[in-house]
Design an enzyme around this catalytic site. Structure first.
Site, PDB file in Angstrom:
ATOM      1  N   LYS A 109       0.871  -1.185   0.000  1.00  0.00           N
ATOM      2  CA  LYS A 109       0.000   0.000   0.000  1.00  0.00           C
ATOM      3  C   LYS A 109       0.894   1.216   0.000  1.00  0.00           C
ATOM      4  O   LYS A 109       2.045   1.158   0.469  1.00  0.00           O
ATOM      5  CB  LYS A 109      -0.884   0.015   1.262  1.00  0.00           C
ATOM      6  CG  LYS A 109      -2.136   0.846   1.110  1.00  0.00           C
ATOM      7  CD  LYS A 109      -3.230   0.083   0.383  1.00  0.00           C
ATOM      8  CE  LYS A 109      -4.457   0.928   0.160  1.00  0.00           C
ATOM      9  NZ  LYS A 109      -5.585   0.113  -0.290  1.00  0.00           N
ATOM     10  N   GLY A 221     -24.868   2.843   0.940  1.00  0.00           N
ATOM     11  CA  GLY A 221     -23.779   3.370   0.109  1.00  0.00           C
ATOM     12  C   GLY A 221     -23.966   2.993  -1.349  1.00  0.00           C
ATOM     13  O   GLY A 221     -23.395   2.024  -1.834  1.00  0.00           O
ATOM     14  N   GLY A 223     -22.771   3.829  -4.104  1.00  0.00           N
ATOM     15  CA  GLY A 223     -21.676   4.372  -4.923  1.00  0.00           C
ATOM     16  C   GLY A 223     -21.226   3.326  -5.917  1.00  0.00           C
ATOM     17  O   GLY A 223     -22.033   2.514  -6.387  1.00  0.00           O
ATOM     18  N   ASN A 224     -19.934   3.320  -6.236  1.00  0.00           N
ATOM     19  CA  ASN A 224     -19.439   2.379  -7.238  1.00  0.00           C
ATOM     20  C   ASN A 224     -19.752   0.936  -6.829  1.00  0.00           C
ATOM     21  O   ASN A 224     -20.503   0.226  -7.507  1.00  0.00           O
ATOM     22  CB  ASN A 224     -17.928   2.610  -7.431  1.00  0.00           C
ATOM     23  CG  ASN A 224     -17.298   1.585  -8.355  1.00  0.00           C
ATOM     24  OD1 ASN A 224     -17.545   0.384  -8.245  1.00  0.00           O
ATOM     25  ND2 ASN A 224     -16.488   2.028  -9.287  1.00  0.00           N
ATOM     26  N   ALA A 225     -19.200   0.494  -5.699  1.00  0.00           N
ATOM     27  CA  ALA A 225     -19.352  -0.906  -5.297  1.00  0.00           C
ATOM     28  C   ALA A 225     -20.821  -1.255  -5.040  1.00  0.00           C
ATOM     29  O   ALA A 225     -21.344  -2.261  -5.547  1.00  0.00           O
ATOM     30  CB  ALA A 225     -18.505  -1.188  -4.062  1.00  0.00           C
ATOM     31  N   GLY A 226     -21.517  -0.426  -4.248  1.00  0.00           N
ATOM     32  CA  GLY A 226     -22.891  -0.719  -3.835  1.00  0.00           C
ATOM     33  C   GLY A 226     -23.875  -0.718  -4.991  1.00  0.00           C
ATOM     34  O   GLY A 226     -24.742  -1.598  -5.078  1.00  0.00           O
TER      35      GLY A 226
HETATM   36  P1  NAD Z   1     -17.876   5.504  -3.789  1.00  0.00           P
HETATM   37  O1  NAD Z   1     -17.337   6.818  -3.365  1.00  0.00           O
HETATM   38  O2  NAD Z   1     -18.181   5.255  -5.224  1.00  0.00           O
HETATM   39  O3  NAD Z   1     -19.214   5.168  -2.987  1.00  0.00           O
HETATM   40  C1  NAD Z   1     -19.376   5.375  -1.627  1.00  0.00           C
HETATM   41  C2  NAD Z   1     -20.845   5.571  -1.345  1.00  0.00           C
HETATM   42  O4  NAD Z   1     -21.028   5.710   0.051  1.00  0.00           O
HETATM   43  C3  NAD Z   1     -21.424   6.842  -1.974  1.00  0.00           C
HETATM   44  O5  NAD Z   1     -22.712   6.558  -2.465  1.00  0.00           O
HETATM   45  C4  NAD Z   1     -21.510   7.802  -0.806  1.00  0.00           C
HETATM   46  O6  NAD Z   1     -22.535   8.777  -0.967  1.00  0.00           O
HETATM   47  C5  NAD Z   1     -21.825   6.849   0.314  1.00  0.00           C
HETATM   48  N1  NAD Z   1     -21.534   7.402   1.628  1.00  0.00           N
HETATM   49  C6  NAD Z   1     -20.552   8.243   1.998  1.00  0.00           C
HETATM   50  N2  NAD Z   1     -20.680   8.565   3.295  1.00  0.00           N
HETATM   51  C7  NAD Z   1     -21.755   7.892   3.736  1.00  0.00           C
HETATM   52  C8  NAD Z   1     -22.397   7.802   4.982  1.00  0.00           C
HETATM   53  N3  NAD Z   1     -21.973   8.491   6.024  1.00  0.00           N
HETATM   54  N4  NAD Z   1     -23.454   6.979   5.091  1.00  0.00           N
HETATM   55  C9  NAD Z   1     -23.902   6.286   4.019  1.00  0.00           C
HETATM   56  N5  NAD Z   1     -23.350   6.347   2.821  1.00  0.00           N
HETATM   57  C10 NAD Z   1     -22.297   7.144   2.686  1.00  0.00           C
HETATM   58  O7  NAD Z   1     -16.838   4.426  -3.214  1.00  0.00           O
HETATM   59  P2  NAD Z   1     -16.692   2.890  -3.581  1.00  0.00           P
HETATM   60  O8  NAD Z   1     -15.534   2.750  -4.506  1.00  0.00           O
HETATM   61  O9  NAD Z   1     -18.011   2.310  -3.941  1.00  0.00           O
HETATM   62  O10 NAD Z   1     -16.212   2.321  -2.179  1.00  0.00           O
HETATM   63  C11 NAD Z   1     -17.140   2.004  -1.135  1.00  0.00           C
HETATM   64  C12 NAD Z   1     -16.495   1.050  -0.181  1.00  0.00           C
HETATM   65  O11 NAD Z   1     -16.050  -0.094  -0.890  1.00  0.00           O
HETATM   66  C13 NAD Z   1     -15.261   1.594   0.554  1.00  0.00           C
HETATM   67  O12 NAD Z   1     -15.206   1.040   1.833  1.00  0.00           O
HETATM   68  C14 NAD Z   1     -14.117   1.050  -0.273  1.00  0.00           C
HETATM   69  O13 NAD Z   1     -12.924   0.933   0.484  1.00  0.00           O
HETATM   70  C15 NAD Z   1     -14.674  -0.314  -0.630  1.00  0.00           C
HETATM   71  N6  NAD Z   1     -14.000  -0.904  -1.780  1.00  0.00           N
HETATM   72  C16 NAD Z   1     -14.141  -0.385  -3.023  1.00  0.00           C
HETATM   73  C17 NAD Z   1     -13.450  -0.964  -4.086  1.00  0.00           C
HETATM   74  C18 NAD Z   1     -13.595  -0.458  -5.487  1.00  0.00           C
HETATM   75  O14 NAD Z   1     -12.966  -1.041  -6.383  1.00  0.00           O
HETATM   76  N7  NAD Z   1     -14.398   0.565  -5.735  1.00  0.00           N
HETATM   77  C19 NAD Z   1     -12.625  -2.081  -3.861  1.00  0.00           C
HETATM   78  C20 NAD Z   1     -12.523  -2.605  -2.574  1.00  0.00           C
HETATM   79  C21 NAD Z   1     -13.217  -1.998  -1.540  1.00  0.00           C
END
Ligand code: NAD
Length: 420
Positions: A109, A221, A223-226
């Site tokens: 990292k 959440g 976002g991307n993952a959700g």
């Molecule tokens: P993202 O920024 O696309 O999405 C995050 C989502 O969470 C957004 O919809 C945001 O509005 C929401 N959010 C932020 N604060 C919040 C709160 N207080 N309560 C509820 N929702 C809230 O990020 P992502 O890439 O989807 O990552 C989300 C999680 O997945 C993180 O923990 C990240 O470490 C993990 N993750 C992502 C990846 C990846 O490839 N994208 C890989 C491994 C782990």
């Protein structure tokens, strides 16, 4: 298994996790010490010219935790609160994540202490290129392959790839992953985390007596993952997504949300909140909703001793990193709620990063269908292995995932032997 917590030094947490699994696996004290130490750590202080022509010195880190199984893999984050111990912990967790899905990688990292929200595009480019050039002796397709993380993205990776390639005198796409497609990024990387999470849920469902067709889903959440996980569970497996939230709040519809409509609404307004025909729902309420599958996909430390007893889901699938604190894990184990732990449930992202690197070093590119097929195979096999160990040892899936991962790293260390 303990997860990271904002008040505890994350590297102390990571070492405690190693001790717990080392006890279970009866690992000797010498090997245990190797597991608890990062192999190599780089700290660099470097100047960056700001837009007003002044210079500022930034501090960056790269920790290569363990490379017994192959080159190191892990993201680079830009954040004002980056610390060396945080980077060490994240590098240890990458080691286990790569091992649990059996990628031929170790873990690493990196981080730079900076405030990217208050830096211009030009300042970020100069910071990235200088940090990238400081990393040149330590990274490379056969040694350590960075990727995006918090506040870094495909553009950051393009700058590092270019900086590294300028030094070598030829293009080296395999030095980083998460690149734009134009310079060797992989099809499917953008949705890999959510897709991998959906595949693991599909595999776990029959083991808890759940049919995904018609099953109810709640996502914290969107976002991307959700959002990707939710869309795939609905479109490909016939599940019903009842609730989604983001940082502004959430929405609920008893007979299922129209996710494509929700995406459109979010594009227009910046949030899922206020989607026509839905009821409002808070980020706390979504965790306690009556739904078959709960997907925490936002932040750490969301499921705690306070709310774990109220969780009604049969499966908690951790798309986010570290959403469950150890006290909640205990409650879930007692209540027979199946947790799909982060190092497994969100490993789809690093898996397709591995595919990107594999394509780059072969000079070949795979179709989206091929990427998704291979991802499906990796996630399916990894869940099966973790589930089997959980059954055998009568432990929760998180402990089982760490057992699988750490055993694989220990096997590699032992068969190689300790030099000289
Ligand atoms: P993202 O920024 O696309 O999405 C995050 C989502 O969470 C957004 O919809 C945001 O509005 C929401 N959010 C932020 N604060 C919040 C709160 N207080 N309560 C509820 N929702 C809230 O990020 P992502 O890439 O989807 O990552 C989300 C999680 O997945 C993180 O923990 C990240 O470490 C993990 N993750 C992502 C990846 C990846 O490839 N994208 C890989 C491994 C782990």
């Amino acid at each position: 298994m303990p997860q990271s917590s904002p008040v505890i030094n994350p590297f102390e947490t990571a070492k405690r996790q190693i001790d717990i699994v080392a006890d279970l696996l009866k690992i000797d004290s010498g090997t245990r010490e190797v597991l608890k130490h990062p192999k190599r750590e780089l700290t660099v202080n470097f100047p960056v010219r700001m837009d007003d022509n002044s210079y500022r010195v930034y501090t960056g880190y790269r920790v290569q935790y363990n490379m017994a199984r192959g080159p190191c893999k892990g993201g680079i984050r830009y954040h004002p609160q980056v610390t060396l111990d945080e980077v060490r912990a994240l590098a240890a967790w990458m080691t286990w994540k790569c091992a649990v899905v059996n990628l031929p990688y170790g873990g690493a990292k990196g981080g730079v202490i900076c405030d990217p929200k208050h830096m211009s595009h030009g300042e970020l480019e100069r910071l990235t290129r200088r940090f990238g050039s400081e990393l040149i002796p330590f990274i490379g397709p056969e040694m350590d392959i960075p990727a995006p993380d918090v506040y870094t993205d495909s553009q950051t990776m393009a700058w590092i790839m270019d900086t590294y390639s300028q030094e070598k005198g030829y293009s080296v796409p395999g030095v980083v992953t998460g690149k734009p497609i134009a310079i060797g990024g992989s099809e499917g990387r953008g949705e890999a985390t959510g897709r991998g999470c959906a595949y693991v849920i599909r595999e776990a469902a029959p083991d808890v007596g759940l049919k995904l067709k018609g099953a109810s889903i709640a996502v914290q959440g969107f976002g991307n993952a959700g959002s990707v996980a939710a869309n795939i569970l609905h479109d490909e497996f016939g599940a019903n997504v009842l609730a989604v939230t983001d940082s502004q709040g959430g929405i609920y519809k008893a007979d299922g949300l129209n996710l494509h409509g929700v995406e459109e609404h979010k594009k227009k307004t910046g949030s899922v909140v206020g989607f026509p025909g839905s009821k409002p729902l808070s980020n706390e309420e979504v965790l306690e909703l009556k739904a078959d599958v709960l997907i925490p996909a936002a932040l750490e430390n969301q499921l705690t001793s306070k709310n774990a007893g109220k969780v009604q889901a049969k499966i908690v699938a951790e798309a986010a990193n570290g959403p469950t604190v150890p006290e909640a894990d205990k409650v879930f184990f007692e209540k027979k709620i199946t947790v799909l732990p982060d190092i497994l449930a969100n490993a789809g992202g690093v898996t397709v990063s591995y595919f990107e690197w594999a394509q780059n070093i072969q000079g070949y590119s795979w179709s989206l269908a091929e990427v998704n097929d291979r991802l499906n195979k990796v996630m399916t096999e990894s869940y099966a292995r973790v589930h089997a160990v959980a059954q055998e040892r009568k432990v929760d899936n998180r402990t089982a995932a760490y057992v699988v991962a750490i055993q694989r790293v220990v096997d590699a260390l032992r068969i190689r032997g300790f030099f000289p």
